[in-house]
Design a protein around this motif. Structure first.
Motif, short mmCIF file in Angstrom:
data_model
loop_
_atom_site.label_atom_id
_atom_site.label_comp_id
_atom_site.label_asym_id
_atom_site.label_seq_id
_atom_site.Cartn_x
_atom_site.Cartn_y
_atom_site.Cartn_z
N VAL A 56 0.92 -1.20 -0.03
CA VAL A 56 0.08 -0.09 -0.10
C VAL A 56 0.83 1.23 -0.09
O VAL A 56 1.42 1.65 1.16
CB VAL A 56 -0.92 0.02 1.27
CG1 VAL A 56 -1.60 1.54 1.26
CG2 VAL A 56 -2.00 -1.36 1.21
N ILE A 107 -1.35 1.25 -5.09
CA ILE A 107 -0.73 -0.35 -4.83
C ILE A 107 0.11 -0.59 -5.75
O ILE A 107 0.13 -0.43 -6.92
CB ILE A 107 -2.21 -1.08 -4.66
CG1 ILE A 107 -3.61 -0.75 -4.35
CG2 ILE A 107 -1.77 -2.69 -4.08
CD1 ILE A 107 -4.75 -1.45 -4.80
N TYR A 157 -7.51 -5.74 -0.51
CA TYR A 157 -7.76 -4.36 -0.34
C TYR A 157 -9.35 -4.04 -0.39
O TYR A 157 -10.21 -4.80 -1.11
CB TYR A 157 -7.24 -3.39 -1.34
CG TYR A 157 -5.74 -3.76 -1.53
CD1 TYR A 157 -4.82 -3.42 -0.47
CD2 TYR A 157 -5.10 -4.42 -2.40
CE1 TYR A 157 -3.30 -3.99 -0.72
CE2 TYR A 157 -3.93 -4.85 -2.84
CZ TYR A 157 -3.07 -4.65 -1.62
OH TYR A 157 -1.57 -4.97 -1.71
N ILE A 201 -8.34 1.13 2.00
CA ILE A 201 -7.29 1.99 1.30
C ILE A 201 -8.05 3.38 0.78
O ILE A 201 -7.32 3.89 0.24
CB ILE A 201 -6.68 1.31 0.04
CG1 ILE A 201 -7.60 0.62 -0.74
CG2 ILE A 201 -5.54 0.44 0.76
CD1 ILE A 201 -7.00 0.11 -2.16
#
Lengths: 310, 310
Positions: B21, B32, B83, B117
């Motif tokens: 990340v 990413i 994610y 994220i």
């Protein structure tokens, strides 16, 4: 028309998929090839509570505002748009709305370099979400947090104020105006400009909430406390907004209105952006982050930008 | 509480991010790292029309149903969840609802291997969307389209019917029932089971719309026209659903009820799944895709699964 017919009719177009799309629309999730030996799976899903709300805008306008919001985020990172997922919630099936929505949606996806790889549809109050996926050379992302004292604040994009002025059209307080209407309904994210700024800008953000508010996000993300000194004369304001609202109100609209989708970035002194841009201020060290206009505090009656949760 | 405070308070937790990340919550988009030399950028955004609707369920239940829907799609592909992005629309700020929503959301994200994220928050009718991103060895995705004549149809997961039975609790026609309530509000996607099936199954789908309807999706995606012959006695049905509704209605609920989040997969004859599973039928060649139950057409009064756009 049920969910599956809706997907088949509007969102399973047999355009040529990039070779990296292993599985596209129509499975449980989309699969994208990345690293040799590894693939990425992406899915978007929604849960909707309650069912009503009128259709309050045209399909074309809704599609463009929706996609522009997502793509402008990619532009503000300097990324190349690649893949797209759509979550669409409709109160009922009205082809007079969905046809032009889908038409504009696909047209802009092609224009902005996105390939639709998945999504879902639900019945409920009109709403939609896009997930946009882009790519970048490693380490080149334009982040919010890199601004430094001495940097110059630049604005990339059309003169400001029209999108905010159009809100006054919507509430009936001023007559319709085709330029502001276009500015509001047909925003164009600055993809190429974002990419061009990758090697130059210390920080970058797109103006979705309002220039002052988005600039505050840049200041708050910086590693040192900074004040942005802005100069009224340097802020590009749409001439027709000044004409209708007067200079003072026009300045407020330009600096606090959302939905402009221009890029706001900071560059070290002496570096000139490789794309057309206006220098609108500079960053100086301070005790606490903040904004000043011509050396003064911002007018206290300004509403600092648009908060989408308000 | 405004959008930015909401994000700070609930969704910017300083848990250890995976090294891949590069940029997480709090920028225009997430970044990413994938291929050496290339990064992926992900963002989710929403446009909401209209503002009302009461909060109709607990924050915990809403969070779990929301996340389970997305993660179950990854499970049905055999992917490892990685994610997560959340788009949350709230009619107003009510910490009595948002606190338990966020608590359950983060707890399940950790439990199911997801790292948050990005996302956004908006004010409007209560709704939320998750974008989930998973990973897979190249070419190993469990797709819908690989079923072949002779394959056996297997069901992986708890006995069916409880989630559909709970809808009758919700509309007041039967008394509350803790097992069905849990089945409906606290679904658990079968992540490990999906991964285990990657080397075995010719096709796989999760049962979100109803077993019959989802099985039809598998048949429609096959390269040859197939009929699925299902056997009543082989379908695992929750005993308490049979007890309350009788065998006939319980069978209908098991085969047409949505939100079960079990996995339905097809394996070649003679191959036994490496996870606990029940063989519920087999695939035979036919003129047109379809379903049969104990050699007969499905009862004509069955509503074939749940259409979320209805």
């Amino acid at each position: 028309m049920n969910e599956f017919e809706l997907i088949r009719r509007y969102f399973r177009r047999h355009t040529d998929a990039p070779a990296s799309v292993v599985v596209g629309v129509g499975d449980d999730a989309a699969v994208i090839a990345h690293t040799p030996g590894c693939e990425t799976v992406v899915s978007v899903d929604s849960v909707i509570a309650g069912r009503h709300v009128p259709l309050i805008c045209s399909g074309e306008g809704f599609a463009q505002r929706l996609l522009a919001r997502g793509v402008s985020d990619l532009a503000a990172m300097g990324a190349t748009p690649r893949y797209l997922l759509l979550s669409l919630t409709l109160p009922n099936f009205d082809s007079g709305w969905v046809d032009p929505f889908a038409e504009r949606f696909h047209q802009l996806a092609v224009q902005w370099g996105l390939h639709l790889i998945g999504g879902d549809t639900t019945r409920g109050p009109l709403s939609a979400q896009v997930t946009v996926i882009g790519e970048l050379p490693a380490g080149s992302a334009l982040r919010r947090g890199g601004a430094r004292a001495g940097d110059v604040v630049w604005m990339v994009g059309e003169p400001l104020g029209g999108a905010r002025a159009y809100l006054d059209v919507l509430d009936g307080s001023v007559p319709d105006h085709p330029v502001w209407s276009a500015r509001y309904w047909h925003p164009n994210p600055l993809i190429a400009e974002g990419q061009a700024l990758r090697e130059q800008a210390t920080a970058c953000i797109d103006v979705s909430d309002g220039l002052c508010q988005d600039l505050m996000h840049v200041l708050e993300a910086a590693v040192e406390p900074l004040v942005a000194e802005l100069y009224t004369d340097a802020v590009p304001i749409a001439a027709d907004v000044i004409e209708v609202f007067g200079a003072e109100r026009a300045l407020e609209y330009a600096l606090t209105g959302g939905d402009e989708y221009c890029l706001l970035c900071t560059l070290p002194t002496g570096v000139t952006p490789s794309v057309p841009a206006e220098a609108i201020g500079e960053l100086v060290t301070a005790e606490t982050p903040g904004l000043r206009l011509d050396g003064e505090a911002l007018p206290s009656d300004w509403q600092l930008g648009w908060d989408h949760s308000r």
